[in-house]
Design a protein around this motif. Structure first.
Motif, mmCIF file in Angstrom:
data_model
loop_
_atom_site.group_PDB
_atom_site.id
_atom_site.type_symbol
_atom_site.label_atom_id
_atom_site.label_comp_id
_atom_site.label_asym_id
_atom_site.label_seq_id
_atom_site.Cartn_x
_atom_site.Cartn_y
_atom_site.Cartn_z
ATOM 1 N N ALA A 293 -6.376 6.118 -3.573
ATOM 2 C CA ALA A 293 -5.031 5.844 -3.079
ATOM 3 C C ALA A 293 -5.165 4.974 -1.842
ATOM 4 C CB ALA A 293 -4.300 7.130 -2.763
ATOM 5 N N SER A 294 -4.054 4.447 -1.414
ATOM 6 C CA SER A 294 -4.119 3.565 -0.263
ATOM 7 C C SER A 294 -3.800 4.297 1.020
ATOM 8 C CB SER A 294 -3.170 2.383 -0.479
ATOM 9 O OG SER A 294 -2.309 2.634 -1.555
ATOM 10 N N VAL A 295 -2.663 4.917 1.074
ATOM 11 C CA VAL A 295 -2.239 5.520 2.328
ATOM 12 C C VAL A 295 -2.372 7.038 2.261
ATOM 13 C CG1 VAL A 295 -0.454 5.521 4.079
ATOM 14 C CG2 VAL A 295 -0.578 3.657 2.448
ATOM 15 N N ASN B 75 0.822 -1.211 0.000
ATOM 16 C CA ASN B 75 0.000 0.000 0.000
ATOM 17 C C ASN B 75 0.856 1.261 0.000
ATOM 18 O OD1 ASN B 75 -2.431 -1.326 -0.053
ATOM 19 N ND2 ASN B 75 -2.693 -1.296 2.163
ATOM 20 N N HIS B 76 1.843 1.289 0.848
ATOM 21 C CA HIS B 76 2.717 2.457 0.913
ATOM 22 C C HIS B 76 3.404 2.694 -0.423
ATOM 23 C CE1 HIS B 76 3.004 3.714 5.249
ATOM 24 N NE2 HIS B 76 2.262 2.630 5.338
ATOM 25 N N GLN C 255 2.500 1.812 -3.399
ATOM 26 C CA GLN C 255 1.569 2.290 -4.421
ATOM 27 C C GLN C 255 1.311 3.776 -4.264
ATOM 28 O OE1 GLN C 255 0.481 0.787 -7.155
ATOM 29 N NE2 GLN C 255 1.845 -0.863 -6.536
ATOM 30 N N THR C 256 1.088 4.174 -3.031
ATOM 31 C CA THR C 256 0.846 5.592 -2.770
ATOM 32 C C THR C 256 2.050 6.428 -3.188
ATOM 33 O OG1 THR C 256 -0.473 4.948 -0.867
ATOM 34 C CG2 THR C 256 0.195 7.246 -1.014
ATOM 35 N N LEU C 257 3.228 5.982 -2.800
ATOM 36 C CA LEU C 257 4.439 6.729 -3.128
ATOM 37 C C LEU C 257 4.686 6.729 -4.636
ATOM 38 C CD1 LEU C 257 6.651 5.412 -0.214
ATOM 39 C CD2 LEU C 257 5.899 7.779 -0.537
ATOM 40 N N ARG C 258 4.274 5.680 -5.293
ATOM 41 C CA ARG C 258 4.437 5.626 -6.734
ATOM 42 C C ARG C 258 3.550 6.674 -7.406
ATOM 43 N NH1 ARG C 258 1.946 3.652 -10.856
ATOM 44 N NH2 ARG C 258 0.301 2.801 -9.550
ATOM 45 N N GLU C 259 2.307 6.746 -6.950
ATOM 46 C CA GLU C 259 1.398 7.739 -7.518
ATOM 47 C C GLU C 259 1.901 9.154 -7.274
ATOM 48 O OE1 GLU C 259 -2.508 6.980 -6.026
ATOM 49 O OE2 GLU C 259 -2.575 5.005 -6.987
ATOM 50 N N LEU C 260 2.569 9.339 -6.181
ATOM 51 C CA LEU C 260 3.110 10.663 -5.879
ATOM 52 C C LEU C 260 4.387 10.941 -6.663
ATOM 53 C CD1 LEU C 260 2.599 10.677 -2.018
ATOM 54 C CD2 LEU C 260 1.371 12.077 -3.675
ATOM 55 N N GLY C 261 4.963 9.907 -7.236
ATOM 56 C CA GLY C 261 6.169 10.087 -8.047
ATOM 57 C C GLY C 261 7.460 9.926 -7.260
ATOM 58 N N TYR C 262 7.360 9.494 -6.007
ATOM 59 C CA TYR C 262 8.570 9.384 -5.197
ATOM 60 C C TYR C 262 9.153 7.978 -5.230
ATOM 61 C CZ TYR C 262 7.552 14.019 -3.583
ATOM 62 O OH TYR C 262 7.320 15.367 -3.553
ATOM 63 N N VAL D 267 9.418 4.606 -8.116
ATOM 64 C CA VAL D 267 9.071 4.096 -9.438
ATOM 65 C C VAL D 267 9.068 2.580 -9.405
ATOM 66 C CG1 VAL D 267 9.840 6.033 -10.814
ATOM 67 C CG2 VAL D 267 11.480 4.302 -10.142
ATOM 68 N N GLU E 70 10.980 9.564 -16.317
ATOM 69 C CA GLU E 70 10.598 8.614 -15.281
ATOM 70 C C GLU E 70 9.092 8.622 -15.159
ATOM 71 O OE1 GLU E 70 13.075 8.038 -11.502
ATOM 72 O OE2 GLU E 70 11.288 9.014 -10.757
ATOM 73 N N ARG F 185 0.708 17.330 -13.902
ATOM 74 C CA ARG F 185 0.640 16.271 -12.902
ATOM 75 C C ARG F 185 -0.427 15.280 -13.306
ATOM 76 N NH1 ARG F 185 4.169 14.975 -12.035
ATOM 77 N NH2 ARG F 185 4.064 13.029 -10.957
ATOM 78 N N ASP F 186 -0.250 14.056 -12.926
ATOM 79 C CA ASP F 186 -1.084 13.025 -13.540
ATOM 80 C C ASP F 186 -2.407 12.776 -12.856
ATOM 81 O OD1 ASP F 186 0.212 12.063 -11.431
ATOM 82 O OD2 ASP F 186 0.598 10.085 -12.283
#
Lengths: 258, 258
Positions: free
Chosen positions: B10-12, A49-50, A52-59, A61, B111, B3-4
């Motif tokens: 989202a999860s978290v 979960n973490h 995925q969230t960080l991926r959506e935020l771009g932090y 990959v 990226e 931004r996308d």
DNA sequence: ACAAACGTTTTGTCAAGCCGAACACACTCG
DNA sequence: CGAGTGTGTTCGGCTTGACAAAACGTTTGT
């Protein structure tokens, strides 16, 4: 790690967990969910979960089944550094210092009781170590750190020394506060600090404080480090200290008169 | 900002909130709890909790009543960048390019559908803009971005173009996908891309793709940018493109043969 | 073909993150 | 000089949503 205390209850545990995941991701370069979950003792689903969230935020990959740290952190890091004007003036002077001395030079700034490298310049012959830009350094076991502490205001020095953990990293590491204090006095008088295999066996360093030209308070520190095989004799004890101290002075002057 | 999407849940959410706070902290350099809470529409107490947690982790520093971004992010950013070997080989070549051309040069890596500057080199005369290391750039409205897209695999190009938002940033910005496609074809044939005030009025740029020397896939892009007053005539249309393309080629070769 | 390992998805439950209100302190202005 | 507004911080209750465990679908390697 001379990571600090934190005896009190933190507030947002979720954020803490996210950063623990991110830091672990930085250590290994790219790893999977299970490896993270195991090494952090967090359930796989939570880690997922973490991530995925960080991926959506771009932090973070996602590269197939592997996750890596995202380049977006460059933005946050650069922003943080921009706020310290020392960086801009120190960069060119540090580069010329490396050109003159060879080896490796790094500029340190203190933040909340720990030192952090904000710039590093390497000659071709420089030794590869684990210190990079952004590396957190112990203030008592490095040349930069000691040069910095030597000019630290006394009241704040006490609180910093109290928080220090004197873990013996090499046989040469200073292990008690009193010995450190007397050495700091010597350094302050002399104008530069040595590090003779106190942190890494086989490595020596010379550091000098960067002082504000008007009121003399310490802005940061700069050092040159290299292997004992090359750093010795008068080169180590006199010539290099001379050049490091001179660079530090130039940076200090440029920093004060923006 | 291009931004996308993120239409899905989202999860978290807590982590997301922490990073929104951090990003806002980066925009203004140092601000208080109330300002953050207001501009993000989060309650003051929540913002305060997040900031305390981030402070303990070292990612935020408290300076009286102000909070600022911590230098620890330099570590994460540098770690992320280390994973891209392109950075190491591009750095010295970019510096020499700037020495020859003057102005400003930057190296971009893609990226997850967006471009990010991983390195930037400035000549003394370079124009100060809002682009720094770590800046997220639109792939369709910059010289680097277009040079990169021109050599992008067709299947992935479609998905990237679909996600693009064609917001008109200056009168010269391309606003439809078809026009962009034909320009990309021209760029691919020519070997370099121009940006004539498409993103910033008064600024021109020349970009070239960095291609792998063996299989020819695109690794990133490099560009030189400066004011229209200096970037014109054959200098802008021929000499600079020549030099940029040459640097790009050198970087590509060095990157493939590590 | 089986088994072991992986990443992902789902489910329910209880901790914990969130908010609003109250608090302490620093300033300003009439 | 206090009333007044602005901070940052603390407190308590409510309900959300982060968490772990187990089930699922795929891939790996033997």
């Amino acid at each position: 790690m001379a990571r600090d205390d934190t005896p009190n209850a933190a507030s947002v545990g979720t954020t803490e967990r996210s950063f623990r995941i991110l830091e672990r991701l930085g250590d290994r370069e790219g790893c999977g969910v299970s490896e993270l979950a195991d090494s952090l003792s967090i359930s796989k689903s939570t880690v997922h979960n973490h991530l995925q969230t960080l991926r959506e935020l771009g932090y973070v990959v996602q590269d197939g089944d592997e996750y890596r740290l995202g380049l977006q952190f460059l933005g946050l890091g650069d922003r943080a550094r921009q706020h310290h004007d020392l960086y801009h003036v120190a960069k060119p002077e540090t580069d010329s210092l490396v050109e003159a001395v060879g080896e490796r030079a790094q500029v340190m700034v203190e933040e909340d009781g720990v030192g952090i490298y904000v710039y590093q310049s390497l000659a071709d012959q420089a030794v590869r170590t684990d210190s990079h830009i952004g590396t957190v350094v112990d203030l008592h076991a490095t040349a930069v750190g000691k040069a910095y502490l030597a000019h630290f205001p006394d009241d704040r020095l006490d609180t910093v020394l109290d928080r220090l953990v004197f873990d013996e990293q090499t046989p040469q590491t200073l292990t008690d506060a009193e010995a450190l204090r007397t050495e700091l006095d010597e350094i302050a008088e002399r104008g530069y600090a040595f590090n003779d295999e106190e942190r890494t066996v086989g490595m020596r360093a010379v550091g000098a404080p960067i002082l504000s030209a008007d009121d003399g308070h310490v802005l940061g520190a700069i050092s040159v480090s290299g292997p004992t095989t090359r750093m010795n004799g008068t080169w180590y004890h006199e010539e290099v200290p001379e050049m490091v101290a001179q660079s530090a002075q130039i940076i200090g002057i440029r920093a004060t008169y923006s």
